[in-house]
Design a protein around this motif. Structure first.
Motif, short mmCIF file in Angstrom:
data_model
loop_
_atom_site.label_atom_id
_atom_site.label_comp_id
_atom_site.label_asym_id
_atom_site.label_seq_id
_atom_site.Cartn_x
_atom_site.Cartn_y
_atom_site.Cartn_z
N ILE A 166 -1.57 -7.96 2.55
CA ILE A 166 -1.56 -6.51 2.34
C ILE A 166 -0.52 -5.94 3.29
CG2 ILE A 166 -2.92 -4.39 2.51
CD1 ILE A 166 -5.44 -6.21 2.15
N LYS A 167 0.48 -5.23 2.74
CA LYS A 167 1.54 -4.67 3.57
C LYS A 167 1.58 -3.15 3.46
CE LYS A 167 4.76 -8.59 3.39
NZ LYS A 167 6.16 -9.01 3.21
N ALA A 168 1.89 -2.50 4.58
CA ALA A 168 1.99 -1.04 4.57
C ALA A 168 2.91 -0.58 5.69
CB ALA A 168 0.61 -0.41 4.74
N ARG A 169 3.45 0.62 5.50
CA ARG A 169 4.29 1.23 6.53
C ARG A 169 3.79 2.64 6.82
NH1 ARG A 169 10.49 -0.11 4.88
NH2 ARG A 169 10.03 1.38 3.23
N GLY A 170 4.06 3.09 8.04
CA GLY A 170 3.79 4.48 8.41
C GLY A 170 2.34 4.87 8.21
N ARG A 171 2.13 6.04 7.61
CA ARG A 171 0.76 6.55 7.48
C ARG A 171 -0.12 5.73 6.56
NH1 ARG A 171 1.57 13.08 6.97
NH2 ARG A 171 2.86 13.32 8.82
N ARG A 222 -4.69 3.17 5.47
CA ARG A 222 -5.23 2.82 4.16
C ARG A 222 -5.25 1.31 3.96
NH1 ARG A 222 -2.29 6.15 0.79
NH2 ARG A 222 -3.79 7.76 1.35
N ALA A 223 -4.25 0.61 4.50
CA ALA A 223 -4.21 -0.85 4.38
C ALA A 223 -5.43 -1.48 5.05
CB ALA A 223 -2.93 -1.39 5.00
N VAL A 224 -5.81 -0.94 6.21
CA VAL A 224 -6.99 -1.44 6.91
C VAL A 224 -8.25 -1.14 6.10
CG1 VAL A 224 -8.40 -1.22 8.99
CG2 VAL A 224 -5.91 -1.29 9.18
N ASP A 225 -8.32 0.06 5.52
CA ASP A 225 -9.45 0.39 4.65
C ASP A 225 -9.55 -0.60 3.49
OD1 ASP A 225 -10.18 2.65 6.09
OD2 ASP A 225 -9.06 4.05 4.82
N VAL A 226 -8.42 -0.90 2.87
CA VAL A 226 -8.40 -1.81 1.72
C VAL A 226 -8.95 -3.18 2.12
CG1 VAL A 226 -6.89 -3.09 0.13
CG2 VAL A 226 -6.53 -0.64 0.50
N ALA A 227 -8.46 -3.72 3.23
CA ALA A 227 -8.93 -5.04 3.67
C ALA A 227 -10.43 -5.02 3.95
CB ALA A 227 -8.17 -5.46 4.93
N GLU A 228 -10.89 -3.97 4.60
CA GLU A 228 -12.32 -3.89 4.95
C GLU A 228 -13.20 -3.74 3.71
OE1 GLU A 228 -12.34 -5.26 8.13
OE2 GLU A 228 -14.12 -4.00 8.18
N ILE A 229 -12.76 -2.93 2.76
CA ILE A 229 -13.56 -2.73 1.54
C ILE A 229 -13.60 -4.02 0.71
CG2 ILE A 229 -13.68 -1.48 -0.66
CD1 ILE A 229 -12.51 0.97 0.88
N VAL A 230 -12.48 -4.71 0.61
CA VAL A 230 -12.44 -5.97 -0.14
C VAL A 230 -13.44 -6.95 0.46
CG1 VAL A 230 -11.05 -8.04 -0.61
CG2 VAL A 230 -10.08 -5.76 -1.00
N ILE A 260 0.84 -1.20 0.00
CA ILE A 260 0.00 0.00 0.00
C ILE A 260 0.88 1.25 0.00
CG2 ILE A 260 -1.84 1.22 1.20
CD1 ILE A 260 -2.60 -1.59 0.18
N GLY A 261 0.64 2.14 -0.97
CA GLY A 261 1.37 3.40 -1.04
C GLY A 261 0.44 4.58 -0.97
N LYS A 262 0.71 5.59 -1.77
CA LYS A 262 -0.05 6.84 -1.67
C LYS A 262 -1.11 7.01 -2.74
CE LYS A 262 3.64 9.30 0.72
NZ LYS A 262 4.56 10.44 0.75
N LYS A 263 -1.32 5.97 -3.54
CA LYS A 263 -2.37 6.06 -4.57
C LYS A 263 -3.75 5.99 -3.92
CE LYS A 263 0.55 3.89 -8.05
NZ LYS A 263 0.81 2.61 -8.73
N PRO A 264 -4.80 6.27 -4.70
CA PRO A 264 -6.15 6.16 -4.13
C PRO A 264 -6.44 4.75 -3.62
CG PRO A 264 -6.23 7.33 -6.22
CD PRO A 264 -4.83 6.79 -6.07
N THR A 265 -7.19 4.67 -2.54
CA THR A 265 -7.49 3.39 -1.89
C THR A 265 -8.03 2.35 -2.87
OG1 THR A 265 -7.95 4.56 0.16
CG2 THR A 265 -8.81 2.33 -0.02
N MET A 266 -8.90 2.79 -3.78
CA MET A 266 -9.55 1.82 -4.67
C MET A 266 -8.57 1.15 -5.63
SD MET A 266 -12.50 1.55 -3.48
CE MET A 266 -13.30 0.47 -4.67
N ASN A 267 -7.44 1.81 -5.93
CA ASN A 267 -6.42 1.14 -6.74
C ASN A 267 -5.95 -0.14 -6.07
OD1 ASN A 267 -6.59 3.77 -7.83
ND2 ASN A 267 -4.46 3.70 -8.55
N VAL A 298 -7.56 -1.78 -3.62
CA VAL A 298 -8.69 -2.70 -3.51
C VAL A 298 -8.77 -3.54 -4.78
CG1 VAL A 298 -11.22 -2.86 -3.45
CG2 VAL A 298 -10.02 -1.25 -1.94
N LEU A 299 -8.66 -2.86 -5.93
CA LEU A 299 -8.70 -3.56 -7.21
C LEU A 299 -7.58 -4.58 -7.32
CD1 LEU A 299 -10.04 -3.77 -10.02
CD2 LEU A 299 -8.41 -2.04 -10.82
N ALA A 300 -6.39 -4.23 -6.85
CA ALA A 300 -5.25 -5.14 -6.92
C ALA A 300 -5.51 -6.41 -6.10
CB ALA A 300 -3.98 -4.44 -6.43
N VAL A 301 -6.09 -6.24 -4.92
CA VAL A 301 -6.37 -7.39 -4.06
C VAL A 301 -7.48 -8.25 -4.67
CG1 VAL A 301 -7.20 -8.14 -1.79
CG2 VAL A 301 -5.61 -6.21 -1.96
#
Lengths: 90, 90
Positions: free
Chosen positions: B34-39, B43-51, B9-16, B18-21
């Motif tokens: 799903i891996k993420a660092r720092g801020r 967003r990583a938690v958002d991605v998992a929940e939306i998926v 997970i980087g700085k792109k929009p969350t839905m990008n 989500v689509l990848a997952v």
């Protein structure tokens, strides 16, 4: 677990919350829950890691739960926000 | 688990992300990390929940790990940053 063992993460500096968790442990609690929503989730992870690495070396992260909460949005309607609960114990 | 099952997970929009997952799951993977660092952790938690809630209803969060990574800081020295790994499977 009583609500008094829960530390809610907001927008204050990270170390404020670290101190709150450390105080909980040092006052006799064996379990502390760190809760956060939205962007504060990253800070909640920082708090757990700092507590564990720098202050309470025998504390462990026992479980982590994530979920989606629906909250009233400004101007009516509702919005979904992610939340995290980090269960620490020593 | 192969690195190809990991979504960073980087700085792109969350839905990008989500689509990848979702794409990973729909192409036959039964496990996605799903891996993420720092801020980006929030967003990583958002991605998992939306998926889980909107796209892959039989996907579950199997495990969540947090840790501290030491990375080289700008101008020398090093900095600690929290990271998260969210293990999803269906």
């Amino acid at each position: 677990m009583a609500d008094e063992n829960t530390v809610y993460i907001g927008k204050k500096p990270t170390m404020n919350y670290v101190l709150a968790v450390v105080t909980q442990f040092n006052s006799g609690s064996t379990d502390v829950i760190i809760k956060a929503r939205g962007r504060a989730i990253s800070r909640a992870v920082d708090v757990a890691e700092i507590v564990r690495n720098r202050f309470i070396h025998d504390a462990v992260v026992k479980d982590i739960k994530i979920q989606t909460e629906t909250i009233p949005a400004e101007g009516g309607g509702s919005a979904n926000v992610s939340s995290i609960e980090i269960y620490m114990s020593k």
